[in-house]
Scaffold this motif. Structure first.
Motif, PDB file in Angstrom:
ATOM      1  N   THR A  28      35.623  55.131  36.610  1.00 34.15           N
ATOM      2  CA  THR A  28      35.512  53.664  36.637  1.00 34.15           C
ATOM      3  C   THR A  28      35.021  53.143  35.290  1.00 34.15           C
ATOM      4  OG1 THR A  28      35.165  53.649  39.018  1.00 34.15           O
ATOM      5  CG2 THR A  28      34.386  51.728  37.803  1.00 34.15           C
ATOM      6  N   THR A  29      33.973  53.750  34.765  1.00 29.94           N
ATOM      7  CA  THR A  29      33.482  53.337  33.448  1.00 29.94           C
ATOM      8  C   THR A  29      34.549  53.594  32.380  1.00 29.94           C
ATOM      9  OG1 THR A  29      31.174  53.663  34.056  1.00 29.94           O
ATOM     10  CG2 THR A  29      31.695  53.770  31.695  1.00 29.94           C
ATOM     11  N   PHE A  30      35.247  54.726  32.509  1.00 25.05           N
ATOM     12  CA  PHE A  30      36.339  55.040  31.586  1.00 25.05           C
ATOM     13  C   PHE A  30      37.393  53.929  31.583  1.00 25.05           C
ATOM     14  CE2 PHE A  30      40.633  56.829  31.150  1.00 25.05           C
ATOM     15  CZ  PHE A  30      40.558  57.498  29.937  1.00 25.05           C
ATOM     16  N   LEU A  31      37.766  53.449  32.776  1.00 20.30           N
ATOM     17  CA  LEU A  31      38.773  52.380  32.872  1.00 20.30           C
ATOM     18  C   LEU A  31      38.249  51.084  32.273  1.00 20.30           C
ATOM     19  CD1 LEU A  31      40.152  52.930  36.503  1.00 20.30           C
ATOM     20  CD2 LEU A  31      41.423  53.231  34.364  1.00 20.30           C
ATOM     21  N   LEU A  32      36.959  50.814  32.495  1.00 18.94           N
ATOM     22  CA  LEU A  32      36.380  49.558  31.996  1.00 18.94           C
ATOM     23  C   LEU A  32      36.259  49.559  30.475  1.00 18.94           C
ATOM     24  CD1 LEU A  32      33.680  49.037  34.754  1.00 18.94           C
ATOM     25  CD2 LEU A  32      35.753  47.684  34.392  1.00 18.94           C
ATOM     26  N   GLU A  33      36.132  50.742  29.899  1.00 13.41           N
ATOM     27  CA  GLU A  33      35.991  50.819  28.440  1.00 13.41           C
ATOM     28  C   GLU A  33      37.315  51.072  27.734  1.00 13.41           C
ATOM     29  OE1 GLU A  33      32.910  53.719  27.842  1.00 13.41           O
ATOM     30  OE2 GLU A  33      31.335  52.302  28.430  1.00 13.41           O
ATOM     31  N   ALA A  34      38.348  51.410  28.508  1.00  9.21           N
ATOM     32  CA  ALA A  34      39.643  51.750  27.905  1.00  9.21           C
ATOM     33  C   ALA A  34      40.299  50.519  27.282  1.00  9.21           C
ATOM     34  CB  ALA A  34      40.563  52.322  28.975  1.00  9.21           C
TER      35      ALA A  34
ATOM     36  N   GLU B 148      42.241  42.606  55.135  1.00  7.33           N
ATOM     37  CA  GLU B 148      41.888  43.939  54.655  1.00  7.33           C
ATOM     38  C   GLU B 148      42.079  44.041  53.141  1.00  7.33           C
ATOM     39  OE1 GLU B 148      40.552  46.491  56.043  1.00  7.33           O
ATOM     40  OE2 GLU B 148      40.769  46.205  58.207  1.00  7.33           O
ATOM     41  N   GLY B 149      43.156  43.450  52.647  1.00  7.57           N
ATOM     42  CA  GLY B 149      43.434  43.472  51.212  1.00  7.57           C
ATOM     43  C   GLY B 149      42.337  42.771  50.426  1.00  7.57           C
ATOM     44  N   GLN B 150      41.889  41.629  50.965  1.00  2.30           N
ATOM     45  CA  GLN B 150      40.810  40.893  50.295  1.00  2.30           C
ATOM     46  C   GLN B 150      39.502  41.681  50.317  1.00  2.30           C
ATOM     47  OE1 GLN B 150      41.093  37.281  52.556  1.00  2.30           O
ATOM     48  NE2 GLN B 150      42.620  36.365  51.193  1.00  2.30           N
ATOM     49  N   ALA B 151      39.256  42.349  51.444  1.00  2.00           N
ATOM     50  CA  ALA B 151      38.022  43.142  51.556  1.00  2.00           C
ATOM     51  C   ALA B 151      38.025  44.286  50.547  1.00  2.00           C
ATOM     52  CB  ALA B 151      37.873  43.687  52.981  1.00  2.00           C
ATOM     53  N   LEU B 152      39.202  44.901  50.363  1.00  2.00           N
ATOM     54  CA  LEU B 152      39.300  46.012  49.426  1.00  2.00           C
ATOM     55  C   LEU B 152      39.101  45.513  47.989  1.00  2.00           C
ATOM     56  CD1 LEU B 152      39.810  49.014  48.966  1.00  2.00           C
ATOM     57  CD2 LEU B 152      42.260  48.517  48.842  1.00  2.00           C
ATOM     58  N   ASP B 153      39.733  44.377  47.660  1.00  2.00           N
ATOM     59  CA  ASP B 153      39.525  43.790  46.323  1.00  2.00           C
ATOM     60  C   ASP B 153      38.033  43.528  46.088  1.00  2.00           C
ATOM     61  OD1 ASP B 153      42.128  43.898  45.586  1.00  2.00           O
ATOM     62  OD2 ASP B 153      42.592  41.796  46.001  1.00  2.00           O
TER      63      ASP B 153
ATOM     64  N   TYR C  46      35.545  45.074  47.495  1.00  3.25           N
ATOM     65  CA  TYR C  46      34.868  46.352  47.326  1.00  3.25           C
ATOM     66  C   TYR C  46      35.002  46.826  45.874  1.00  3.25           C
ATOM     67  CZ  TYR C  46      33.479  51.204  47.828  1.00  3.25           C
ATOM     68  OH  TYR C  46      32.835  52.406  47.662  1.00  3.25           O
ATOM     69  N   PHE C  47      36.241  46.770  45.355  1.00  3.86           N
ATOM     70  CA  PHE C  47      36.470  47.177  43.955  1.00  3.86           C
ATOM     71  C   PHE C  47      35.671  46.290  43.000  1.00  3.86           C
ATOM     72  CE2 PHE C  47      40.924  48.932  45.162  1.00  3.86           C
ATOM     73  CZ  PHE C  47      40.381  50.169  45.434  1.00  3.86           C
ATOM     74  N   ASP C  48      35.664  44.966  43.266  1.00  8.14           N
ATOM     75  CA  ASP C  48      34.917  44.047  42.394  1.00  8.14           C
ATOM     76  C   ASP C  48      33.438  44.436  42.332  1.00  8.14           C
ATOM     77  OD1 ASP C  48      37.217  42.661  41.870  1.00  8.14           O
ATOM     78  OD2 ASP C  48      36.815  41.035  43.293  1.00  8.14           O
ATOM     79  N   ASN C  49      32.874  44.812  43.494  1.00  7.21           N
ATOM     80  CA  ASN C  49      31.470  45.231  43.535  1.00  7.21           C
ATOM     81  C   ASN C  49      31.240  46.497  42.714  1.00  7.21           C
ATOM     82  OD1 ASN C  49      30.247  43.269  45.061  1.00  7.21           O
ATOM     83  ND2 ASN C  49      30.750  44.251  47.012  1.00  7.21           N
ATOM     84  N   GLN C  50      32.163  47.446  42.857  1.00  6.95           N
ATOM     85  CA  GLN C  50      32.023  48.691  42.096  1.00  6.95           C
ATOM     86  C   GLN C  50      32.147  48.420  40.595  1.00  6.95           C
ATOM     87  OE1 GLN C  50      30.987  51.580  43.064  1.00  6.95           O
ATOM     88  NE2 GLN C  50      30.859  50.887  45.184  1.00  6.95           N
ATOM     89  N   ILE C  51      33.071  47.528  40.244  1.00  7.44           N
ATOM     90  CA  ILE C  51      33.254  47.189  38.833  1.00  7.44           C
ATOM     91  C   ILE C  51      31.973  46.534  38.292  1.00  7.44           C
ATOM     92  CG2 ILE C  51      34.514  45.677  37.229  1.00  7.44           C
ATOM     93  CD1 ILE C  51      37.032  46.242  39.000  1.00  7.44           C
ATOM     94  N   ALA C  52      31.437  45.575  39.049  1.00  9.10           N
ATOM     95  CA  ALA C  52      30.213  44.885  38.614  1.00  9.10           C
ATOM     96  C   ALA C  52      29.076  45.894  38.431  1.00  9.10           C
ATOM     97  CB  ALA C  52      29.828  43.811  39.637  1.00  9.10           C
ATOM     98  N   ASP C  53      28.957  46.812  39.387  1.00 12.11           N
ATOM     99  CA  ASP C  53      27.896  47.809  39.318  1.00 12.11           C
ATOM    100  C   ASP C  53      28.064  48.715  38.094  1.00 12.11           C
ATOM    101  OD1 ASP C  53      25.614  49.243  40.385  1.00 12.11           O
ATOM    102  OD2 ASP C  53      27.023  50.851  40.857  1.00 12.11           O
TER     103      ASP C  53
ATOM    104  N   MET D 164      43.295  44.381  31.872  1.00 10.13           N
ATOM    105  CA  MET D 164      43.135  43.240  32.773  1.00 10.13           C
ATOM    106  C   MET D 164      42.372  43.711  34.021  1.00 10.13           C
ATOM    107  SD  MET D 164      47.048  41.869  32.669  1.00 10.13           S
ATOM    108  CE  MET D 164      46.852  40.810  34.114  1.00 10.13           C
ATOM    109  N   HIS D 165      41.565  42.801  34.581  1.00  7.10           N
ATOM    110  CA  HIS D 165      40.800  43.120  35.791  1.00  7.10           C
ATOM    111  C   HIS D 165      41.723  43.677  36.882  1.00  7.10           C
ATOM    112  CE1 HIS D 165      37.337  42.729  38.446  1.00  7.10           C
ATOM    113  NE2 HIS D 165      38.139  42.183  39.348  1.00  7.10           N
TER     114      HIS D 165
END
Lengths: 64, 407
Positions: free
Chosen positions: B219-225, B195-200, B202-209, B233-234
């Motif tokens: 999410t964009t705010f965190l990526l640009e912060a 489950e932990g891997q699946a959640l990671d 999911y987050f990775d997909n959202q980050i990529a998107d 860090m990722h």
């Protein structure tokens, strides 16, 4: 009457700002600051006391 | 329902367990009894856990970030391991961070949850509540937790993060696993790992998107912060997403549910609130005091004595803010719900540097949810008190509240 916010104690609960927006403002981080150098206009004394009595961090004081 | 893998508790002073059905259904008598007889209880469960129940001790520990670390804030069988991000960052910064890193990670997020930012979400929240209420019209019996309360923070948080709202069921599943099932899971639990891997993922997909399509969301705010001139860090981005999902949904859903549950069986309070909407700000704070959903936890960072109790490095400490909020030494008529209580220094959102980052958001959602419900159904009542069920673990709130709507 004057109110004073101790910036070291304030953790941004924003109780004072929601109860007495005439006396307090919040900065971009959500920390409280007193308006008008802390001077409490006549008629707002009760609101000032409410702000003091609802601060979970005991960050607000009143001087008469 | 939580799979409780622990034996029943017979003595809460020496062997307490916050997943025990007695605690889950009604913890208040347990805390009252302990306050009078054993204000800091100890249990060997979870490898050694302490339980302070007075406002004095709960606040002293909340303020003491030298002797108590936030590296782990949910008591479980598993303490943080070598694969987790080390202190002072922790798995889900800043809630799992200690000074001095904590202040940087928190400062980064605070502007996103400041009052004016939250005010901007109020019309969306009010519309959402009304859409949910529209769907209840004409029904005789509805579940105020399942059909109303839970949807509000799920959709508000999904909107803030910029995640698809149709993934709400998945978020609910993840939160349940972490906050309820995760407590009694053991280290070699394969399901937990998967489950932990699946959640990671999911987050990775959202980050990529969001990297491909930046937009105006958290999410964009965190990526640009930036922290100290470097992008986060990722793992920090993922950890903060996890924090916002887990801390922002179950908690607020519980607070809304508890408030509606209270009003559903206290008709005099409901009537007064419907007739005197100016009472709402005080009533909301009183609900937060009396039914504070969140108990935090700390690990003892170094051996320390609190209230005469020898706490050892690595021991868990539960921080039951809901118990502090019911301490008669601190609150007048602490065990009563007084909806026009004017003096209310409650600690529902914690005390000290870890004050709930989302408290402004939670308050707005709770107020709007109760306002709109009371406006629409000023005469609702509990349909079956025995059918009300409560979440187990460190977030307490009703998971089912069957209520009868006036015909």
């Amino acid at each position: 009457m004057r109110v004073h916010v101790d910036a070291e104690k304030c953790q941004g609960h924003n109780r004072c700002y929601s109860l007495a927006p005439e006396l307090f403002d919040v900065d971009d981080l959500g920390n409280a600051v007193e308006l008008n150098d802390g001077n409490v206009p006549e008629g707002l004394e009760h609101k000032a006391r409410l702000a003091v009595a609802n601060c979970p961090e005991y960050a607000i004081t009143i001087s008469e | 329902m939580t799979v409780n893998r622990h034996p029943p508790v017979t003595d809460f002073a020496t062997d307490f367990d916050h997943t025990d059905p007695t605690w889950v259904n009604n913890p208040f008598p347990i805390w009252d009894e302990l306050r009078a007889t054993c204000p800091i209880a100890h249990s060997d469960r979870y490898g050694g856990t302490w339980l302070p129940v007075t406002h004095e001790h709960v606040s002293a520990i909340a303020y003491d970030t030298d002797n108590f670390t936030s590296r782990a804030v949910v008591v479980s069988e598993v303490r943080p391991g070598p694969l987790d991000l080390p202190a002072p960052i922790g798995v889900a910064p800043p809630i799992t961070s200690d000074p001095p890193f904590h202040a940087m990670a928190r400062r980064l997020l605070l502007p996103a949850f400041a009052p004016r930012k939250v005010d901007a979400l109020e019309p969306f929240t009010r519309q959402l509540c009304n859409d949910l209420l529209d769907a209840l019209e004409g029904k005789d019996i509805v579940d105020a937790a399942v059909e109303y309360a839970q949807h509000i923070p799920l959709r508000v948080i999904a909107k803030m993060l910029g995640f698809p709202t149709e993934d709400a069921d998945y978020f609910r599943h993840v939160i349940h696993l972490i906050l309820e099932e995760g407590i009694t899971a053991t280290e070699d639990d394969d399901e937990r790992l998967v489950e932990g891997q699946a959640l990671d993922a999911y987050f990775d997909n959202q980050i990529a998107d969001h990297v491909a399509n930046p937009r105006d969301d958290l999410t964009t705010f965190l990526l640009e912060a930036e922290l100290d001139g470097n992008k986060l860090m990722h793992e920090h981005v993922r950890g903060t997403m996890l924090l916002i999902l887990v801390a922002g949904i179950d908690t607020t859903w519980s607070a809304i549910g508890s408030a509606l549950w209270h009003l559903a069986h206290n008709p005099e309070d409901l009537k007064r609130l419907a007739a005197e909407p100016d009472l709402m700000p005080f009533a909301i704070e009183e609900m937060l005091r009396a039914y504070a959903p969140v108990t935090m936890a700390r690990l003892v960072a170094q051996d320390v004595e609190i209230g005469g109790c020898p706490m050892k490095e690595g021991d868990w400490v539960l921080l039951p803010f809901p118990a502090a909020n019911r301490d008669p030494e601190f609150f007048d008529r602490a065990d009563e719900v007084i909806i026009d209580r004017e003096e209310n220094r409650h600690a529902a959102f914690g005390l000290g540097i870890h004050r709930c980052l989302g408290s402004n958001l939670a308050r707005m959602e709770l107020r709007v949810a109760v306002e709109e419900w009371v406006k629409r159904f000023p005469n609702f009542e509990l349909a079956d008190p025995s059918a009300v069920t409560w979440a187990a673990g460190q977030v307490r709130g009703p998971r089912s509240i069957p209520v009868r709507l006036p015909g």
